[in-house]
Design a protein around this motif. Structure first.
Motif, PDB file in Angstrom:
ATOM      1  N   PHE A 320     -18.579  12.191 -62.531  1.00  4.78           N
ATOM      2  CA  PHE A 320     -19.565  13.245 -62.306  1.00  4.78           C
ATOM      3  C   PHE A 320     -20.282  13.595 -63.612  1.00  4.78           C
ATOM      4  O   PHE A 320     -21.482  13.842 -63.630  1.00  4.78           O
ATOM      5  CB  PHE A 320     -18.851  14.476 -61.727  1.00  4.78           C
ATOM      6  N   LEU A 338     -20.585  21.121 -64.935  1.00  7.37           N
ATOM      7  CA  LEU A 338     -19.351  20.336 -64.933  1.00  7.37           C
ATOM      8  C   LEU A 338     -18.113  21.234 -64.980  1.00  7.37           C
ATOM      9  O   LEU A 338     -17.222  21.116 -64.148  1.00  7.37           O
ATOM     10  CB  LEU A 338     -19.355  19.387 -66.141  1.00  7.37           C
ATOM     11  N   ALA A 342     -18.567  23.109 -60.900  1.00  5.03           N
ATOM     12  CA  ALA A 342     -17.723  22.134 -60.211  1.00  5.03           C
ATOM     13  C   ALA A 342     -16.263  22.322 -60.639  1.00  5.03           C
ATOM     14  O   ALA A 342     -15.346  21.897 -59.944  1.00  5.03           O
ATOM     15  CB  ALA A 342     -18.189  20.725 -60.503  1.00  5.03           C
ATOM     16  N   THR A 344     -14.502  20.908 -62.997  1.00  7.27           N
ATOM     17  CA  THR A 344     -13.783  19.670 -63.167  1.00  7.27           C
ATOM     18  C   THR A 344     -13.894  19.279 -64.645  1.00  7.27           C
ATOM     19  O   THR A 344     -14.236  20.115 -65.473  1.00  7.27           O
ATOM     20  CB  THR A 344     -14.352  18.600 -62.218  1.00  7.27           C
ATOM     21  N   GLY A 354     -17.533  15.619 -57.597  1.00 14.65           N
ATOM     22  CA  GLY A 354     -18.243  16.668 -58.322  1.00 14.65           C
ATOM     23  C   GLY A 354     -19.288  17.340 -57.456  1.00 14.65           C
ATOM     24  O   GLY A 354     -19.413  18.561 -57.446  1.00 14.65           O
TER      25      GLY A 354
END
Lengths: 653, 567
Positions: A320, A338, A342, A344, A354
Motif C-alpha cells: 500500500f 498510511l 489505514a 498500517t 490498505g
C-alpha cells in the motif's frame, strides 16, 4: 448458599469477557437457561476497567496468584466411573512482566498517614460516587450492579468479601508495596527533591495555574475513584459490528459513548493532527489548497475503490505504501493515509488491504462525529457488563467470585455434561463456554500464544494541546525497525470518566516482540518526559509530564484454533481473550459464530420486544383486556377528549 | 421455561396498533371539530388553547390552529392581569418549543414564536438565541431556525461580530451551509461599512482576501459543494449599478427622440418622471416603447414637434432628465445634420462586467489562478469552469475570448443538462465582445455572423447600429427587443433557424432584410414587416414558405411597399 443454584442449565458460560458476555446475552435472549460465572470478583476478565485502587489490587492479585499452588482435589471423589474430568486452571497466567513506575511526587512520611486519612475520607468519596452512579446508571461499581442483576448470587460467602473493605485494605497494602517498588526504580533520589520543589511553584509551570501546580501521587490515590483504567485498550468503529450489535439488541441503552475527537500522527518528532474528515480538511491550516484537494480526491476514491478497478489493478502486487507513492499525494499526505487512516505500515499491507482499511475508516466517519471512533464512558470494561445486564434481564444467573473446578465428561458419549464448582456442587448443562485463561496447562500445552504489550500512563497534559483540554485522541507511532510493530496510543481526557481532572490516561498497545516495557518505553520517551527529569531540563517543557506508568504483557489468545486445545468435548466451546486490534469486531464475530453453534437457526441478539407487547404472568387475557379498557377509557373521556390525546401522539407517524 | 418473556404475536400487535390508531384518529377529528365550532361561535377562551395544543402537539403544521391560538391570545391579553399573562406566555413558549421538537422545520411554529416574541413587553432575547443555537446544534442547516435567529439577533441588537463568530463556528463544523454563508454576506458589510458603496457594497480588501481564502478552502476540499461557490460569486460580485441614461438619439427625419436606460424602466405617460427640455424649455411629450406596448423597457421614444427640429437655428439642444434616478443627458442636433446623439461608451463604462468585479484586478487575477489550479485537478468540475469563465470576463473579456470559448466547450461537455443555458450565456458574452469591438472601431456596423449564437442580448446597446449581420447562427427568432434598433438600415439573418419576426417591427430606416435559409413557414409570419416604412428588399429564398403555391401573391398583398421580394 451454593445449594441455591439450580442444578441444571442449558448453557454455562465461564468467564465474563466481552465475547462470553455477548454469547450469554444472546443465549439468554433466545430462551436458553444461562449460568454465567467468573472466578474473579469483577466483571470482564481481561476486558475489565479498574479504579486506580482497583488496579493496584489487581496487580497485587497477580503477584499473589503466582505463588498460590493450591491443590484441592476434593472434587475428584465426585467423578463417577463412567466419567472423566477436565480440570480447569487455578491461576490466571495471561498477564506477565508487570512493571510499575511512579514519577509523581510522593511524600514518604505523609504517604503513611495519607493512607489512614484516605480510609476516613473514603466513605464520603464513595457516597458521592454512588449518587452519580445512580443518576447515570453507568458507573461500574461491580458489586452494586451484581446485586441488582443476579437474584441468586451467593453473596458474602466469606466474611472478607465485603468489597469496600477489601479495596481499602488493598489501598494500604499497595501503597506500602508501591514505595518498595519505587525504591527499586531509581525514584528515591528524586522524591526528596520533589518534596521541596512541590511547595514552590516552578517557573516553567505553564500558565494555567488554578489547578495549583503538580498532581501528586497521593492526589491520584485520593481521586482514585475517578479512574477507570482499561486492561485492554480499544475503541468502537462507528459502523463496526459491535455498534451494530449494541443498537440492534438495544444493549446500547446501558452505555454512553463519546466520539474520539481527533486522529493524531507522530511525524518528524512532532505530534500533529491528521485531517481525516471533510470538516478537518476544510479547517486544516497545515495543508495547502492543492493538498486539500488531493487528499479529498484520494479519500473519495477510496470510499468506492471497488468500482474503479482499472485505477488500482496495476498496483495490486505492491504494498500500500508503494501504491500511495504512485498517487498524487505529497509525502505528508502519504504518511497520514498510511499510518493514521489505514493504520498500517510500510510493509504490512498490500494495496487492496490498505484501500480496504481506508474505506472502512472513511465509512465509519461522520456517523457520530468527525472521527470514525467511539469510546465508552467509564471505560471499555462497561461493555461486557452491558451484555451481562441484558443476559440477566432475560433470566441469566450471575455468580462472580465463583470458580469452577472441573468439567465433567461422559465417557460414553464423549460430551461434557456438568461442571463441579468450588463448593463441590455439580451443575448440569448442555453447552459449556470457557474462556481460554480458565483452562489448565494440560489443556493448553500445545497452544502457541502471542502476546500484547501494554502500557498505561497517567500524564498531566495532552500530547497535542489545543483550546480545549477535553480531547480524546488516537495516535499511531510507526515501528522504527522492521520486525517490531506500530504502537497505538489512545489518550483519554477526564470527560471520558476514566481519569481525574487535570490528568490524562494514556494507553499504549502493540503486538509484543519483547517485554511490554522494552517494546513501549522508546515511544513513551518520545512523547513524554518523566516528571523527575523535567525539573532539570527546562527546555523539554513541550512534552507532557509522566506521573505514573504501568507496563504489562497480556496473552493474546485470539487466533488460537480450537483444535490446538487438548481433548475438548464437542460441546465445550472456547472463547478467546482480547486481541490486539483497535476495534471489537473479533469478539463479536466469535460470539456470533459460537452462538450459531449452540443455537442454530436462532436469531443472534434480536431487538427486545416492545414493552407494550410483553405479556406479564397471569395476564393471559391481556391483549383483549387492555384494548377494551383503552376503549372504555376513551369513551368515558369523549366529552373532554383532551386528556388522553396528549399521550398517544408520539408513536403516531 | 423460567424467565422467558411471553410476547404478543404479530397479529395481536397489528390489531392493537390498528385499534390504537383508530382511537387516535377519532380523538384528533373530534378535537379539531370542537375547535372550529368554538371559533365560529366566537368562544375564544383558554379551552381553545387547551384543545389546539392537543392537536398541534402531534401535528405542529396545522396552520389554522396557530391562527386560532393567536386570536385567543389577543383576546386574553385584553382580559388578563399582567401576572396572569406572564404565566400564559411562559406556557406558550414552552409549548412552542415542544412543537419545534416534534418538527424543527414547521413554518407555522416558528412564525408563531416570532409573533409572540414581537408582542412581549420584555422579551428574553438571550434565551431565544440560546434556543436557536440548540436547534442549529441538531441541524446546522435548518434555515427556519436561521431565519428566526436573524430576527432575534436584529431585535436584540446582537453585535454583528458575535453573529459572524457564530457563523464561523458552524462553517467550521460543516461548510456546506447556505444559510451560514448567506448570513456572512449580510454581516460583513455591516461590520465593514464602505461609505462609497452603500449598504450592500464591497468589502475592504483585507477582509475580502480573508473570506476568499476561507471559501477557497471549502471548494478545494469539496468542489462539488455549491454553497461555497455561491458565496464566492457574492464575494466577487458587485452591487447593482445605479440607474443610468445610456444613450440619447435625435432624428430629424423621423422627428423623434430615443432614450435608452441601463435597465428596463417604466416611464409613465402622465407622471413627470422623464423630462425633456428642448432649447432650455420644457416640452410636454408622450413617451412610448418601440414595440408600442409601453411595458418596462430599456428604450423609450417620443415624437418631436417640427418647431424643435427646424433648420433655422444653428443647433437644437435636447436635455433629458430622469427624475427618479437623478440623472440626465444632453445631445445637440446641428444645422444640416440628420441626427444627433450622445452615448456612454460601453468600453469606458465596463457595462458588461456586471457579473463579477472588484476594484483590484490583482485579486481577480489571483482568484483566476487558484481556480485554474483547481481546474487542473478537477477538470470536470462545472462550478470551477464557470467561475474561471466569469473571472476571465471580469478581467479582460477580449483578451480571454478564445480561452473562454474553450472553457465553454469543456463546460458543455461536462454539464450537458445545462447545454442550452450555456449556449445562451456564451451568446451573451460574444455579443458583448462584438459590441466592444465595434465601439473600439468607432463604427456603426455590427458583425455577429458565424458565432453560433442562440439568443440575442444587449439589443438596447445597439441603438445607433445601421448594419447588423447575424448570418450563420442558430437563432430561432428575432425578439421584440430588436425594435430598439432605430437606425438599422440593413439586417442580414441568412442561414439561421428563424421562425418568427416579432422584433422586426417599427424599424423606421430598415431597407434590406435578408432571411435566406431560415424556417419561415407561412407568409403570415411576415406581417410585422408591414410596419417598416422604408423596407424595399426582402430575400426569403430557402424558406419553407417559398414552397407554398401563391406565396408571392400573398406577400405582394401583405407588403405592398416592398419593391423586391425574392422567394
Amino acid at each position: 448458599m451454593a445449594d441455591n443454584l439450580p442444578s441444571e442449565f442449558d448453557v454455562i458460560v465461564i468467564g465474563t469477557g466481552l465475547p462470553e458476555s455477548i454469547i450469554a446475552a444472546a443465549c439468554s435472549r433466545s430462551g436458553q437457561r444461562v449460568l454465567h460465572v467468573d472466578s474473579r470478583s469483577y466483571y470482564g476478565g481481561n476486558w475489565a476497567s479498574f479504579s486506580f485502587s482497583g488496579l493496584l489490587s489487581w496487580l497485587r492479585e497477580y503477584q499473589e496468584n503466582r505463588d498460590i499452588v493450591n491443590e484441592n482435589p476434593a472434587w475428584e471423589e465426585q467423578i463417577l466411573e463412567n466419567e472423566e474430568a477436565i480440570a480447569l486452571g487455578r491461576n490466571d497466567k495471561t498477564i506477565q512482566h508487570v512493571e510499575v513506575f511512579c514519577y509523581a511526587s510522593q511524600d514518604l512520611h505523609d504517604g503513611v498517614e495519607e493512607a489512614g486519612a484516605l480510609q476516613k475520607n473514603h466513605a464520603s468519596v464513595t457516597s458521592a460516587n454512588s449518587t452519580e452512579a445512580g443518576d447515570s446508571a453507568c458507573l461500574p461499581t461491580e458489586d452494586e450492579s451484581l446485586s441488582t442483576m443476579s437474584c441468586e448470587m451467593p453473596t458474602g460467602q466469606t466474611p472478607s468479601s465485603d468489597p469496600e473493605h477489601a479495596l481499602e485494605v488493598n489501598d494500604v497494602d499497595t501503597t506500602g508495596e508501591k514505595e518498595n517498588h519505587c525504591d527499586d526504580k531509581t525514584c528515591v533520589a528524586s522524591t526528596s527533591e520533589e518534596e521541596t520543589n512541590e511547595n514552590v511553584p516552578t517557573v516553567e509551570d505553564i500558565a494555567e495555574q488554578p489547578k495549583q501546580n503538580r498532581i501528586t501521587y497521593s492526589q491520584i490515590i485520593k481521586e482514585g475513584r475517578r479512574f477507570n483504567i482499561d486492561l485492554v485498550s480499544k475503541v468502537l468503529y462507528s459502523r463496526g459490528l459491535l455498534i451494530d450489535l449494541l443498537i440492534k439488541s438495544n444493549v446500547s441503552r446501558y452505555a454512553e459513548f463519546k466520539n474520539i475527537t481527533r486522529i493524531l500522527a507522530f511525524r518528524e518528532g512532532r505530534v500533529e493532527q491528521v485531517p481525516c474528515s471533510r470538516a478537518d480538511v476544510f479547517n486544516s491550516k497545515q495543508l495547502s489548497m492543492v493538498e486539500k484537494r488531493m487528499l479529498m480526491k484520494f479519500l473519495t476514491f477510496c470510499m468506492e475503490y471497488e468500482e474503479h478497478l482499472d485505477e488500482y489493478k496495476d498496483y495490486e502486487k505492491i504494498t500500500f505504501s508503494e501504491y500511495l507513492k504512485t498517487q498524487k499525494l505529497t509525502p505528508n499526505l502519504q504518511y497520514f493515509v498510511l499510518h493514521s487512516i489505514a493504520m498500517t505500515s510500510e510493509t504490512a499491507s498490500s494495496t487492496i488491504d490498505g484501500l480496504k482499511a481506508t474505506k472502512n475508516f472513511l465509512h465509519c466517519l461522520g456517523r457520530y462525529g468527525n472521527t470514525p471512533f467511539l469510546f465508552p464512558l467509564y471505560g471499555q470494561g462497561e461493555l461486557p457488563q452491558c451484555f451481562c445486564r441484558m443476559c440477566a434481564v432475560f433470566g441469566g444467573i450471575y455468580c462472580l467470585r465463583h470458580s469452577v473446578q472441573c468439567l465433567v465428561v461422559d465417557k460414553e458419549s464423549g460430551r461434557c455434561k456438568a461442571i463441579i464448582d468450588q463448593f463441590g456442587q455439580r451443575i448440569m448443562s448442555k453447552h459449556f463456554l470457557v474462556e481460554d485463561s480458565y483452562f489448565s496447562e494440560n489443556t493448553c500445552s500445545h497452544v502457541q500464544y502471542r502476546q500484547i504489550s501494554r502500557a498505561v500512563l497517567i500524564t498531566d497534559r495532552s500530547v497535542l494541546q489545543t483550546d480545549s483540554d477535553q480531547q480524546i485522541s488516537i495516535l499511531t507511532v510507526p515501528a522504527e525497525e522492521s520486525g517490531t510493530s506500530a504502537v497505538r496510543v489512545i489518550e483519554l481526557c477526564s470527560s471520558t470518566m476514566t481519569c481525574m481532572k487535570g490528568t490524562y490516561l494514556v494507553h499504549l498497545t502493540c503486538t509484543s516482540s519483547k517485554s511490554a516495557r522494552e517494546d513501549l518505553e522508546p515511544v513513551v520517551q518520545k512523547l513524554f518526559t518523566p516528571y523527575t527529569e523535567l525539573e532539570i531540563e527546562n527546555e523539554e517543557v513541550e512534552k507532557p509530564r509522566l506521573l505514573w506508568a504501568l507496563y504489562f504483557n497480556m496473552r493474546d489468545s485470539s487466533d488460537v484454533s480450537r483444535s490446538s486445545y487438548n481433548d475438548l468435548p464437542s460441546n465445550v466451546y472456547v472463547c478467546s481473550g482480547p486481541d490486539c486490534g483497535l476495534g471489537n469486531d473479533n469478539a463479536v464475530k466469535q460470539a456470533e459464530t459460537l452462538f450459531q453453534q449452540i443455537c442454530p437457526n436462532e436469531e443472534f441478539c434480536p431487538p427486545p420486544p416492545n414493552p407494550e407487547d410483553i405479556i406479564l404472568d397471569g395476564d393471559s387475557l391481556q391483549p383483549g383486556a387492555s384494548d377494551s379498557s383503552a376503549v372504555l377509557e376513551a369513551n368515558s373521556e369523549t366529552p373532554k377528549e383532551t386528556a388522553s390525546l396528549g399521550n398517544p401522539e408520539e408513536p403516531s407517524e | 421455561m423460567h424467565g422467558r418473556l411471553k410476547v404478543k404475536t404479530s397479529e395481536e400487535q397489528a390489531e392493537a396498533k390498528r385499534l390504537e390508531r383508530e382511537q387516535k384518529l377519532k380523538l384528533y377529528q373530534s378535537a379539531t371539530q370542537t375547535v372550529f365550532q368554538k371559533r365560529q361561535a366566537g368562544e375564544l377562551d383558554e379551552s381553545v388553547l387547551e384543545l389546539t395544543s392537543q392537536i398541534l402537539g402531534a401535528n405542529p403544521d396545522f396552520a389554522t390552529l396557530w391562527n386560532c391560538r393567536r386570536e385567543v391570545i389577543q383576546r386574553l391579553e385584553a382580559q388578563k392581569s399582567p401576572e396572569e399573562l406572564a404565566v400564559l406566555v411562559k406556557a406558550e413558549l414552552g409549548f412552542l418549543e415542544s412543537c419545534l421538537r416534534v418538527n424543527p422545520k414547521s413554518y407555522g411554529t416558528w412564525h408563531h414564536r416570532c409573533w409572540l416574541l414581537g408582542r412581549l413587553p420584555e422579551p428574553n432575547w438571550a434565551r431565544e438565541l440560546e434556543l436557536c443555537a440548540r436547534f442549529l446544534e441538531v441541524d446546522e442547516r435548518n434555515f427556519h431556525c436561521w431565519d428566526y435567529r436573524r430576527f432575534v439577533a436584529a431585535q436584540a441588537a446582537v453585535p454583528p461580530a458575535e453573529e459572524l463568530a457564530f457563523t464561523d463556528s458552524l462553517i467550521t463544523r460543516n461548510f456546506s451551509n447556505y444559510s451560514s454563508w448567506h448570513y456572512r454576506s449580510c454581516l460583513l458589510p455591516q461590520l465593514h461599512p464602505q461609505p462609497d458603496f452603500g449598504p450592500h457594497g464591497r468589502l475592504p480588501e483585507d477582509v475580502l482576501l480573508k473570506e476568499l481564502e476561507l471559501v477557497q478552502n471549502a471548494f478545494f476540499t469539496d468542489p462539488n459543494d455549491q454553497s461555497a461557490w455561491f458565496y464566492h460569486r457574492w464575494l466577487l460580485g458587485r452591487a447593482d449599478p445605479q440607474d443610468a441614461l445610456h444613450c440619447l438619439h435625435v432624428s430629424r427625419d423621423e422627428a423623434c427622440l430615443t432614450v435608452s436606460f441601463s435597465r428596463p424602466l417604466l416611464v409613465g405617460s402622465r407622471t413627470e418622471t422623464l423630462l425633456l427640455i428642448v432649447d432650455e424649455s420644457l416640452l410636454a411629450v408622450e413617451w412610448r416603447t418601440p414595440d408600442g406596448r409601453n411595458r418596462p423597457s430599456h428604450v423609450w421614444i417620443c415624437d418631436l414637434p417640427s418647431t424643435s427640429l427646424n433648420d433655422q437655428q444653428p443647433q437644437h439642444t435636447f436635455r433629458v432628465i430622469w427624475t427618479t434616478g437623478d440623472t440626465q443627458k444632453e445631445c445637440v442636433l446641428l444645422k444640416g445634420h440628420q441626427e444627433g446623439w450622445c452615448r456612454d461608451s460601453a468600453t469606458d463604462e465596463q457595462l458588461f462586467r456586471c457579473e463579477l468585479s472588484v476594484e483590484k484586478s490583482t485579486v481577480l487575477q489571483s482568484e483566476l489562478e487558484s481556480c485554474k489550479e483547481l481546474q487542473e485537478l478537477e477538470p470536470e468540475n462545472k462550478w470551477c469552469l464557470l467561475t474561471v469563465i466569469l473571472l476571465m470576463r471580469a478581467l479582460d473579456p477580449l483578451l480571454y475570448e478564445k480561452e473562454m470559448l474553450q472553457y465553454f466547450q469543456t463546460l458543455k461537455a461536462v454539464d450537458p443538462m445545462r447545454a442550452a443555458y450555456l449556449d445562451d450565456l456564451r451568446s451573451k458574452f460574444l455579443v458583448e465582445n462584438s459590441v466592444l469591438k465595434m465601439e473600439y472601431a468607432e463604427v456603426r456596423v455590427l458583425q455577429l455572423a458565424h458565432k453560433d449564437l442562440t439568443v440575442l442580448c444587449h439589443l438596447e446597446q445597439l441603438l445607433l447600429v445601421t448594419h447588423l449581420d447575424l448570418s450563420n447562427n442558430r437563432l430561432r427568432a428575432l425578439p421584440p427587443a430588436l425594435a430598439a434598433l432605430r437606425c438599422l438600415e440593413v439586417l442580414q439573418v441568412n442561414d439561421n433557424a428563424i421562425e418568427s419576426l416579432d422584433g422586426v417591427t417599427n424599424l423606421p430606416r430598415l431597407q434590406e432584410l435578408l432571411l435566406c435559409n431560415n424556417r419561415l413557414q407561412q407568409p403570415g409570419a411576415l406581417q410585422p414587416l408591414a410596419s417598416c416604412p422604408k423596407l424595399v428588399l426582402l430575400n426569403l429564398q430557402g424558406n419553407p414558405l417559398c414552397q407554398i403555391v401563391g406565396t408571392s401573391e400573398h406577400l405582394a398583398e401583405l407588403l405592398p411597399s416592398v419593391s423586391s421580394i425574392l422567394t
